[in-house]
Motif scaffolding. Structure first.
Motif, mmCIF file in Angstrom:
data_model
loop_
_atom_site.group_PDB
_atom_site.id
_atom_site.type_symbol
_atom_site.label_atom_id
_atom_site.label_comp_id
_atom_site.label_asym_id
_atom_site.label_seq_id
_atom_site.Cartn_x
_atom_site.Cartn_y
_atom_site.Cartn_z
ATOM 1 N N GLU A 1 0.877 -1.240 0.020
ATOM 2 C CA GLU A 1 0.084 0.121 0.099
ATOM 3 C C GLU A 1 0.762 1.413 0.114
ATOM 4 O OE1 GLU A 1 -3.071 0.295 3.216
ATOM 5 O OE2 GLU A 1 -3.818 -1.606 2.454
ATOM 6 N N GLY A 2 0.532 2.226 -0.852
ATOM 7 C CA GLY A 2 1.188 3.630 -0.875
ATOM 8 C C GLY A 2 2.274 3.535 -1.732
ATOM 9 N N VAL A 3 2.356 2.335 -2.736
ATOM 10 C CA VAL A 3 3.360 2.242 -3.825
ATOM 11 C C VAL A 3 3.049 3.570 -4.863
ATOM 12 C CG1 VAL A 3 2.142 0.684 -5.451
ATOM 13 C CG2 VAL A 3 4.530 0.726 -5.638
ATOM 14 N N ASN A 4 4.189 3.698 -5.406
ATOM 15 C CA ASN A 4 4.106 5.061 -6.611
ATOM 16 C C ASN A 4 3.671 4.374 -7.684
ATOM 17 O OD1 ASN A 4 4.988 6.656 -8.780
ATOM 18 N ND2 ASN A 4 5.666 7.871 -6.899
ATOM 19 N N ASP B 1 -4.200 -10.304 -2.780
ATOM 20 C CA ASP B 1 -4.703 -10.133 -4.237
ATOM 21 C C ASP B 1 -5.871 -8.783 -4.183
ATOM 22 O OD1 ASP B 1 -3.746 -12.345 -5.489
ATOM 23 O OD2 ASP B 1 -5.226 -13.630 -4.238
ATOM 24 N N GLY B 2 -6.085 -8.300 -5.455
ATOM 25 C CA GLY B 2 -6.822 -7.300 -5.417
ATOM 26 C C GLY B 2 -6.331 -5.844 -5.880
ATOM 27 N N ALA B 3 -6.968 -4.891 -5.557
ATOM 28 C CA ALA B 3 -6.352 -3.521 -5.746
ATOM 29 C C ALA B 3 -5.403 -2.856 -4.522
ATOM 30 C CB ALA B 3 -7.380 -2.670 -5.992
ATOM 31 N N LEU B 4 -4.324 -2.323 -4.456
ATOM 32 C CA LEU B 4 -3.851 -1.652 -3.557
ATOM 33 C C LEU B 4 -3.811 -0.255 -3.757
ATOM 34 C CD1 LEU B 4 -0.285 -3.114 -3.825
ATOM 35 C CD2 LEU B 4 -2.011 -3.709 -1.912
ATOM 36 N N PRO B 5 -4.030 0.823 -2.504
ATOM 37 C CA PRO B 5 -4.330 2.068 -2.678
ATOM 38 C C PRO B 5 -2.919 2.429 -2.938
ATOM 39 C CG PRO B 5 -5.119 1.343 -0.621
ATOM 40 C CD PRO B 5 -4.598 0.213 -1.298
ATOM 41 N N ALA B 6 -2.844 3.428 -3.955
ATOM 42 C CA ALA B 6 -1.412 3.960 -4.435
ATOM 43 C C ALA B 6 -1.063 5.207 -3.739
ATOM 44 C CB ALA B 6 -1.229 3.937 -5.880
ATOM 45 N N ALA B 7 0.349 5.752 -3.523
ATOM 46 C CA ALA B 7 0.516 6.918 -3.225
ATOM 47 C C ALA B 7 -0.009 8.070 -4.000
ATOM 48 C CB ALA B 7 2.013 7.306 -3.141
ATOM 49 N N GLY B 8 -0.703 8.979 -3.449
ATOM 50 C CA GLY B 8 -1.250 9.951 -4.083
ATOM 51 C C GLY B 8 -2.711 9.884 -4.720
ATOM 52 N N GLY B 9 -3.338 8.773 -4.451
ATOM 53 C CA GLY B 9 -4.400 8.323 -5.067
ATOM 54 C C GLY B 9 -4.354 7.234 -6.091
ATOM 55 N N GLY B 10 -5.506 6.742 -6.349
ATOM 56 C CA GLY B 10 -5.526 5.824 -7.381
ATOM 57 C C GLY B 10 -5.172 4.292 -6.920
ATOM 58 N N VAL B 11 -5.315 3.339 -7.753
ATOM 59 C CA VAL B 11 -4.945 1.833 -7.278
ATOM 60 C C VAL B 11 -3.827 1.374 -8.109
ATOM 61 C CG1 VAL B 11 -6.977 1.658 -6.045
ATOM 62 C CG2 VAL B 11 -6.891 1.136 -8.337
ATOM 63 N N VAL B 12 -3.328 0.202 -7.729
ATOM 64 C CA VAL B 12 -2.399 -0.611 -8.505
ATOM 65 C C VAL B 12 -3.177 -1.996 -8.325
ATOM 66 C CG1 VAL B 12 -0.462 -1.653 -8.439
ATOM 67 C CG2 VAL B 12 -0.427 0.632 -8.332
ATOM 68 N N GLU B 13 -3.423 -2.487 -9.561
ATOM 69 C CA GLU B 13 -3.903 -4.049 -9.315
ATOM 70 C C GLU B 13 -2.548 -5.039 -8.921
ATOM 71 O OE1 GLU B 13 -6.878 -5.046 -9.364
ATOM 72 O OE2 GLU B 13 -7.910 -3.065 -9.996
ATOM 73 N N VAL B 14 -2.993 -5.897 -8.029
ATOM 74 C CA VAL B 14 -1.925 -6.962 -7.983
ATOM 75 C C VAL B 14 -2.188 -8.172 -8.803
ATOM 76 C CG1 VAL B 14 -1.170 -8.567 -6.054
ATOM 77 C CG2 VAL B 14 -1.651 -6.000 -5.216
ATOM 78 N N ASP B 15 -1.146 -8.435 -9.119
ATOM 79 C CA ASP B 15 -1.371 -10.031 -9.947
ATOM 80 C C ASP B 15 -1.188 -11.399 -9.256
ATOM 81 O OD1 ASP B 15 -1.694 -8.661 -12.656
ATOM 82 O OD2 ASP B 15 0.628 -8.130 -12.300
ATOM 83 N N VAL C 1 13.895 -8.611 -10.090
ATOM 84 C CA VAL C 1 12.765 -8.019 -9.366
ATOM 85 C C VAL C 1 12.789 -6.416 -9.517
ATOM 86 C CG1 VAL C 1 12.162 -7.769 -6.954
ATOM 87 C CG2 VAL C 1 13.099 -10.053 -7.812
ATOM 88 N N VAL C 2 11.748 -5.682 -9.253
ATOM 89 C CA VAL C 2 11.930 -4.196 -9.456
ATOM 90 C C VAL C 2 11.127 -3.825 -8.384
ATOM 91 C CG1 VAL C 2 11.251 -2.120 -10.582
ATOM 92 C CG2 VAL C 2 11.888 -4.262 -11.856
ATOM 93 N N ILE C 3 11.806 -2.919 -7.372
ATOM 94 C CA ILE C 3 11.083 -2.244 -6.299
ATOM 95 C C ILE C 3 10.866 -0.733 -6.724
ATOM 96 C CG2 ILE C 3 11.101 -1.710 -3.993
ATOM 97 C CD1 ILE C 3 13.919 -3.843 -4.380
ATOM 98 N N PRO C 4 9.372 -0.288 -6.942
ATOM 99 C CA PRO C 4 9.092 0.910 -7.277
ATOM 100 C C PRO C 4 9.389 1.899 -5.938
ATOM 101 C CG PRO C 4 7.267 -0.585 -7.529
ATOM 102 C CD PRO C 4 8.407 -1.280 -6.664
ATOM 103 N N GLY C 5 9.214 3.052 -6.123
ATOM 104 C CA GLY C 5 9.262 3.918 -4.895
ATOM 105 C C GLY C 5 7.622 4.068 -4.454
ATOM 106 N N ALA D 1 15.560 -0.498 -8.701
ATOM 107 C CA ALA D 1 14.647 0.242 -7.699
ATOM 108 C C ALA D 1 14.631 1.647 -7.995
ATOM 109 C CB ALA D 1 15.402 -0.116 -6.261
ATOM 110 N N MET D 2 13.729 2.051 -7.655
ATOM 111 C CA MET D 2 13.169 3.808 -7.829
ATOM 112 C C MET D 2 12.872 4.335 -6.450
ATOM 113 S SD MET D 2 10.813 2.976 -11.124
ATOM 114 C CE MET D 2 10.462 1.419 -10.952
ATOM 115 N N GLY D 3 13.362 5.681 -6.503
ATOM 116 C CA GLY D 3 13.175 6.596 -5.391
ATOM 117 C C GLY D 3 13.411 5.588 -4.058
#
Ligand code: HDD
Length: 705
Positions: free
Chosen positions: A547-550, A575-589, A603-607, A637-639
């Motif tokens: 939760e809170g991923v960019n 599973d399902g949707a994760l609330p992202a940083a600054g609004g919006g969601v990220v769908e989990v595969d 492996v990639v780690i977003p900010g 990795a980012m940020g």
């Protein structure tokens, strides 16, 4: 006589032919005799609670059929995966062969390929240390040509009469049927120590070649020296090679053991998914051609299947392309029932007197008779040639053809002499001149068992040598008979002294004090896996989130990788949707619990501050990254994602983006300080790192994964 169907497009086409046999499940349920069935869940009883009646023919047929569903699994190569495709030669090879499919660049020849492991049972794991089978059937207009090869260019033994001994040694031990799909046990190594002709093959077996990342990323070899014969009847020797377009790449030992638990279908899934996604595996057919006159110009015997012809000596000439573009419809009907046989050769391709090949010419037909229950297995759809079959073979179990006429013999006058003998286009065995006494003996020219094993060792990079030493130590470390360990070390000392000492030191055996012979110092760069071409196509990348991923980071990486042909899974805490940083969601595969680092290539780690804080506190997430690092995989990795990398011990010494540098690429670790979207240079460094496959220059010993 065969139930061959002519293609609707006129030209013989395997898929058109198979169409005739495909069964569409839509429609009503019937018995095998076509009688409609309206209830398949309840047997016929006397009253609702009474005994079942014998007259319930649907019940009896259903259960009887089920009882007979299994056939014997292949005695070797039991576990396999198949795919259809096509082959086309680049330019006519008429100078060397009259095989039509190798002479006509306008011809697209349908193929079926079955990849396999050798030792394990049908249900064993894909990622074991083993040779991989690479069996190709070409459905040519002159009949089926089967090239039944492996991903290793040499074999364990020189004479096929030793095959049952070798297989008995490598299979699970007879008293307790342990271990499954593994060569790390006493009987195999006992055989090896007493049979030095195995040494060259064992070097390959202990190398990374025995742990392919994918069937798409391994070579194939016909192994034996075959013959090509041209229209004028002139013959040349030939070795067949398949070279994968994606390069030759392997997994590491620690990884394969974990994958065997996490996803025992790893290689099978990879083949299936990439074909479904349209990323079709491709291989170049390459030929090493040796004029007959040069037969004796080598310091080994061309008929000895424990020897390669180094590519530096005779180049492997690219002659045609194989593309696998269709998954089978039904595993049993096609992949299980396909019956390869070395004796399936077409005019223009012929055999040599290699004693291993000669034995195989007997064994394959024999085994299919048992496995598929009689001589009519050639009529199974996957086994039928695309050209017409006509002869006087008759009857037998499951005869599909309805032969017409009265004359099932030759010569005959009652059927007008038909079928007529082939005229001009027949397979005529190469009239090799042979003479000699009948003797049970191996040729002296087969006696050198070590020079090419040494050549292989000399050709390895340091990391490849390290993997080989570790493999010998692991395998022999499982051997309980001390004299067997010592015997293998003695043999290794004939290959290379340093190798023998390094292995001995790891397994508690007295290292040999001096070399038996001087290492000849020759090498063959083509044998190393270093510097292989690479690509991101079909690679699997995990993007680790909470939760809170960019969201910008996630999307930019995912979109770019998918565009390049990779698979990309967003891994989240659930599973399902994760609330992202600054609004919006990220769908989990995939939820973290259902994912494993070992099945991904990178492996990639977003900010995202909150997301990374959660991941840093999550042992499974840290482990996920650490494992990728330990296995030499690219990591991005980012940020704030960089903070998670810092929690992995190995990263000491690897430079990361930070206060002074916005973007850094160091030993496959790609970082950018900014968050909110991957930069073009980050993305290109990441894809390049993935295409390079692994980064062996990292210290990984201290990574606790
Ligand atoms: Fe074999 C299967 C490859 C030596 C006897 N072999 C089999 C398969 C491959 C190979 C790829 C699986 C085919 C499929 O997918 O259905 N075998 C090789 C190679 C060899 C070799 C590259 C050495 C150069 N094999 C070999 C020998 C013998 C056999 C010396 C017996 C004398 N092999 C068989 C077999 C199998 C088989 C028992 C088991 C199932 C089958 O044939 O169809 O006949």
């Amino acid at each position: 006589m065969s139930p061959l169907r002519r293609s609707r497009r006129g030209a013989p086409d395997k898929q058109d032919q198979l169409d005739e046999f495909r069964v569409d499940p839509r429609g009503r349920l019937t018995t095998d005799h076509g009688i409609p069935v309206d209830d398949t869940d309840n047997s016929v009883k006397v009253g609702e609670r009474g005994p079942t009646l014998m007259e319930d023919f649907h019940f009896r047929e259903k259960v009887t059929h089920f009882d007979h569903e299994r056939i014997p699994e292949r005695v070797v190569h039991a576990r396999g995966s198949g795919a259809y495709g096509h082959f086309r030669v680049h330019e006519s090879l008429a100078e060397f062969t009259k095989a039509e499919f190798l002479c006509d660049p306008s011809l697209e020849t349908p193929v079926f390929v079955r990849f396999s492991t050798v030792a394990g049972s049908r249900g064993s794991a894909d990622t074991v240390r083993d040779v991989r089978g690479f069996a190709t059937r070409f459905y040519t207009r002159q009949g089926n040509f089967d090239l039944v090869g492996n991903n290793i260019p040499v074999f364990f033994i020189q004479d096929g009469i030793k095959f049952p001994d070798f297989v008995h040694a490598v299979k699970p031990e007879p008293h307790n049927e342990i271990p499954q799909a593994s060569s790390a046990h006493d009987t195999l190594w006992d055989f090896v120590q007493l049979q030095p002709e195995t040494m060259h093959m064992m070097m390959w077996m202990m190398s990374d070649r025995a742990l392919p990342r994918s069937f798409r990323m391994m070579q194939g070899f016909g192994v034996h020296t075959f013959r090509l014969v041209n229209d004028a009847g002139r013959s040349a020797f030939v070795k067949f090679h398949w070279k994968p377009r994606l390069g030759v790449h392997s997994l590491v030992w620690d990884e394969v053991q974990k994958i065997a638990g996490r996803d025992p279908d790893f290689n099978r899934r990879d083949l299936w998914e990439t074909i479904e996604a349209g990323h079709f595996p491709e291989y170049e057919l390459c030929l090493q051609i040796v004029p007959e006159a040069d037969e004796h110009n080598f310091d080994f015997d061309l008929l000895d299947p424990t020897k390669i012809i180094p590519e530096e000596m005779v180049p492997a000439r690219p002659v045609g392309r194989l593309v696998l573009d269709r998954n089978p419809d039904n595993f049993f009907a096609e992949t299980e029932q396909v019956a390869f046989h070395l004796g399936n050769a077409v005019p223009g391709i012929d055999f040599t007197d290699d004693p291993l090949l000669q034995a195989r010419l007997f064994s394959y037909l024999d085994t299919q008779l048992l496995r598929l229950g009689g001589p009519n297995f050639t009529q199974l759809p996957v086994n039928q040639p695309i050209n017409e079959v006509r002869n006087h073979h008759r009857d037998g179990p499951h005869q599909m053809a309805v032969h017409q006429g009265r004359a099932a013999y030759h010569p005959n006058s009652l059927s007008g002499g038909c079928p007529a003998l082939a005229d001009g286009d027949a397979f005529v065995h190469y009239p090799e001149w042979v003479q000699g006494n009948k003797i049970r003996k191996r040729s002296e020219s087969f006696a050198d068992h070590y020079s090419q094993a040494t050549l292989f060792w000399n050709s390895m990079t340091d990391w490849e040598k390290e993997h080989i030493v570790e493999a010998f130590r692991f395998e022999l470390g499982n051997v309980t008979h001390w004299h067997v360990r010592e015997g293998v070390v003695r043999n290794l000392n004939n290959v290379d002294h340093e190798l023998a000492v390094r292995v001995a030191e790891g397994i508690g055996v007295e290292p040999p004090s001096r070399p038996v012979t001087t290492n000849h110092g020759r090498s063959s760069p083509a044998l190393s896996q270093a510097g292989q071409p690479g690509s991101v196509v079909g690679r699997k990348v995990a993007v680790l989130t909470a939760e809170g991923v960019n969201v910008g980071d996630v999307r930019s990486v995912r979109d770019a990788l998918i565009d390049d042909g990779a698979f990309c899974d967003v891994i989240g805490p659930h599973d399902g949707a994760l609330p992202a940083a600054g609004g919006g969601v990220v769908e989990v595969d995939r939820a973290l619990r259902n994912a494993a680092s070992v099945v991904y290539d990178a492996v990639v780690i977003p900010g995202g501050r909150d997301s990374v804080e959660v991941l840093k506190e999550c042992g499974d997430a840290v482990h996920f990254v650490a494992e990728a690092v330990k296995h030499g995989k690219p990591v991005g990795a980012m940020g704030e994602g960089i903070e998670l990398l810092k929690a992995v011990p190995m990263l000491e010494g690897v430079r990361l983006a930070g206060d002074y540098e916005d973007e850094v690429v160091d030993r496959g670790v790609v970082t950018q300080t900014a968050s909110g979207g991957a930069t073009p240079s980050f993305l290109s460094a990441l894809t390049e790192a993935i295409a390079r496959h692994r980064h062996w220059d990292r210290a990984k010993e201290r990574v606790p994964a």
